[in-house]
Enzyme design. Structure first.
Site, PDB file in Angstrom:
ATOM      1  CE  LYS A 107       0.208  -1.440   4.519  1.00  0.00           C
ATOM      2  NZ  LYS A 107      -0.281  -2.347   5.512  1.00  0.00           N
ATOM      3  CD  GLU A 131      -9.360  -6.775  -3.755  1.00  0.00           C
ATOM      4  OE1 GLU A 131      -9.886  -6.758  -4.860  1.00  0.00           O
ATOM      5  OE2 GLU A 131      -9.584  -5.891  -2.895  1.00  0.00           O
ATOM      6  CB  VAL A 134      -7.210  -1.349  -0.053  1.00  0.00           C
ATOM      7  CG1 VAL A 134      -8.263  -0.560   0.689  1.00  0.00           C
ATOM      8  CG2 VAL A 134      -6.309  -0.430  -0.852  1.00  0.00           C
ATOM      9  CB  ILE A 138     -12.374  -6.463   2.512  1.00  0.00           C
ATOM     10  CG1 ILE A 138     -12.510  -6.709   4.006  1.00  0.00           C
ATOM     11  CG2 ILE A 138     -13.676  -5.959   1.927  1.00  0.00           C
ATOM     12  CD1 ILE A 138     -12.886  -5.461   4.789  1.00  0.00           C
ATOM     13  CD  GLU A 192       1.933  -2.245   8.303  1.00  0.00           C
ATOM     14  OE1 GLU A 192       2.915  -2.455   7.585  1.00  0.00           O
ATOM     15  OE2 GLU A 192       0.843  -2.814   8.128  1.00  0.00           O
ATOM     16  CE  LYS A 207      -4.190  -0.925   4.903  1.00  0.00           C
ATOM     17  NZ  LYS A 207      -4.479  -1.413   6.258  1.00  0.00           N
ATOM     18  N   GLY A 309      -3.574  -9.313   9.156  1.00  0.00           N
ATOM     19  CA  GLY A 309      -3.179 -10.680   9.521  1.00  0.00           C
ATOM     20  C   GLY A 309      -2.669 -11.411   8.285  1.00  0.00           C
TER      21      GLY A 309
HETATM   22  N1  HSE Z   1      -1.085  -2.923   9.822  1.00  0.00           N
HETATM   23  C1  HSE Z   1      -2.156  -3.080   8.912  1.00  0.00           C
HETATM   24  C2  HSE Z   1      -3.453  -2.986   9.699  1.00  0.00           C
HETATM   25  C3  HSE Z   1      -2.070  -4.414   8.217  1.00  0.00           C
HETATM   26  O1  HSE Z   1      -3.405  -3.023  10.929  1.00  0.00           O
HETATM   27  O2  HSE Z   1      -4.510  -2.861   9.104  1.00  0.00           O
HETATM   28  C4  HSE Z   1      -2.962  -4.506   7.006  1.00  0.00           C
HETATM   29  O3  HSE Z   1      -2.623  -3.565   6.032  1.00  0.00           O
END
Ligand code: HSE
Length: 432
Positions: A107, A131, A134, A138, A192, A207, A309
């Site tokens: 992203k 896909e 974002v 989903i 992250e 995102k 995840g």
């Molecule tokens: N660190 C991101 C989150 C992982 O918590 O949504 C998915 O992009």
């Protein structure tokens, strides 16, 4: 069905990469039966060859030289799950320019250099699918690129960071502290490496830049996104919000409006907001994500599911791998199309309702002084609650929708009043 072999080169093998290797091993035969695609991972580029990865592939498959995979005619498709901007950008450009389709979950890269990468894919006539970049598992990128490509989308509101939603849920439902909840999110593999990227809204900002680009056909980058994080949210704010019929979520908002001259302007922002408990986004808890799309023709749509995840994200990557492999066989690709430069909504035109939490002296005439300030700046109060605290009182205001710049000058004047000892929190409030 005749089987076609697709040899995959993987760039990176962290949480998502390892989950993809497992998923592919589990699903290989069923995918081949259904699609005729015999998918195999031929090479994996990693930084550290000595790290133990416990994946069902021999050691010979690993290399620390990513350039041996990119542009290699023995590799049909590249999957990039290494993250960060460089060297991912250069490797992806190299792959696309040499005719290798690319699937990426990156992203940060797409939000910074999407237009350059989409153009490279278009020039080479190969897929660049993303896909997983974002909202994890989903499906939202494909619906925006394909199913909703004719829809006049007006606004998209999303909960698109699993870590912050997990933290806010644990604080609201279990009274966990911010630090405890963050630690748990890290242990569960949602966060992250640098959790500031999640907590301060950068991740959701990247995102929502991608979402706004796809939804409105304009080149929005993460630099165009104003973002605020959740580190100042307190359990008390959550309690007050709840008493008033709201919950607090980190919201990403992409919107398009016509300005007074009729020119189309785009906004892309991330901020914590009070959401009415009756709104579908209020029911999105834990690491789950949801994207709520509003359009002139479709009305309202909501996409909901696991947003972070390794395994859920790998599922989205795997879907793209199958799609890109099929397209390779049919020699057709999924393209983004031309992107315009955006006109971003200027900050003086932004409007919102607000929640304000003030600490004031509990004396006759204080409320009158405070409410007069709102009136002087043209900000209308929708509701007010007072809670006694000894010689002080807490005032909780919800305003009607007002120009943000008027609200910010109200705050300045409130802070200057002797009877106001603190403005503890200021949060936006969304309607039903
Ligand atoms: N660190 C991101 C989150 C992982 O918590 O949504 C998915 O992009």
């Amino acid at each position: 069905m005749k089987s076609s072999s697709i040899r995959i080169g993987l760039l990176g093998c962290g949480n998502v990469g390892a989950a993809l290797v497992h998923l592919l091993a589990e699903q290989h035969d069923s995918v081949e039966r259904r699609t005729g695609l015999n998918l195999s991972i031929e090479a994996i580029a990693v930084k550290d060859l000595n790290k133990n990865r416990s994946i069902p592939l021999s050691d010979e498959i690993f290399t620390d030289d990513a350039s041996s995979i990119v542009g290699n005619p023995e590799i049909n498709l590249i999957v990039e799950v290494m993250g960060n901007i460089e060297p991912a950008r250069e490797l992806i450009l190299g792959a696309l320019n040499s005719g290798q389709p690319v699937v990426t979950a990156n992203k940060e890269l797409l939000a910074a250099h999407g237009a350059e990468l989409y153009a490279a894919a278009e020039n080479s006539g190969v897929d660049l699918l993303f896909e997983a970049a974002v909202a994890g598992a989903i499906p939202i990128v494909r619906p925006l690129r394909e199913s909703l490509s004719g829809e006049p989308i007006t606004r998209i509101r999303g909960i698109i960071n699993g870590t912050t939603n997990f933290i806010l849920t644990r604080m609201a439902q279990d009274g966990a502290s911010f630090d405890e909840a963050l630690k748990e999110a890290q242990e569960l593999g949602f966060a992250e490496l640098d959790s500031t990227y999640d907590v301060e809204g950068y991740d959701a900002g990247a995102k929502v830049a991608i979402i706004a680009t796809l939804a409105f056909g304009v080149e929005v980058t993460s630099e165009d996104v104003q973002h605020e994080g959740i580190s100042k949210i307190t359990v008390d704010d959550m309690k007050f919000a709840n008493q008033l019929g709201y919950c607090i979520k980190l919201l990403a908002v992409a919107e398009r409006k016509a300005n007074q001259e009729g020119r189309s302007e785009v906004g892309a922002r991330v901020y914590p907001a009070l959401i009415p408990l009756s709104h579908p986004l209020a029911a999105v808890n834990g690491s789950f994500n949801a994207v709520f799309v509003e359009g002139d023709a479709v009305g309202e749509l909501m996409f909901y599911g696991p947003g972070a995840g390794g395994r859920p994200t790998a599922s989205a990557v795997f879907g793209d791998v199958i799609d890109a492999s099929g397209n390779l066989q049919r020699s057709h690709g999924a393209l983004i199309g031309a992107l315009d430069k955006p006109h971003m909504i200027p900050s003086e035109n932004l409007e919102s309702a607000f929640y304000l939490n003030l600490k004031v002296e509990d004396q006759p005439g204080v409320l009158a002084q405070v409410t007069e300030v709102f009136g002087n700046h043209g900000v209308s109060i929708q509701s007010m609650e007072q809670e006694g605290m000894g010689s002080e009182a807490r005032l909780i205001f919800i305003t009607h929708s007002s120009r943000e710049k008027d609200l910010f000058s109200t705050l300045e004047s409130l802070r200057a009043l002797n009877v106001v000892s603190d403005v503890d929190s200021v949060l936006r409030v969304i309607g039903d």
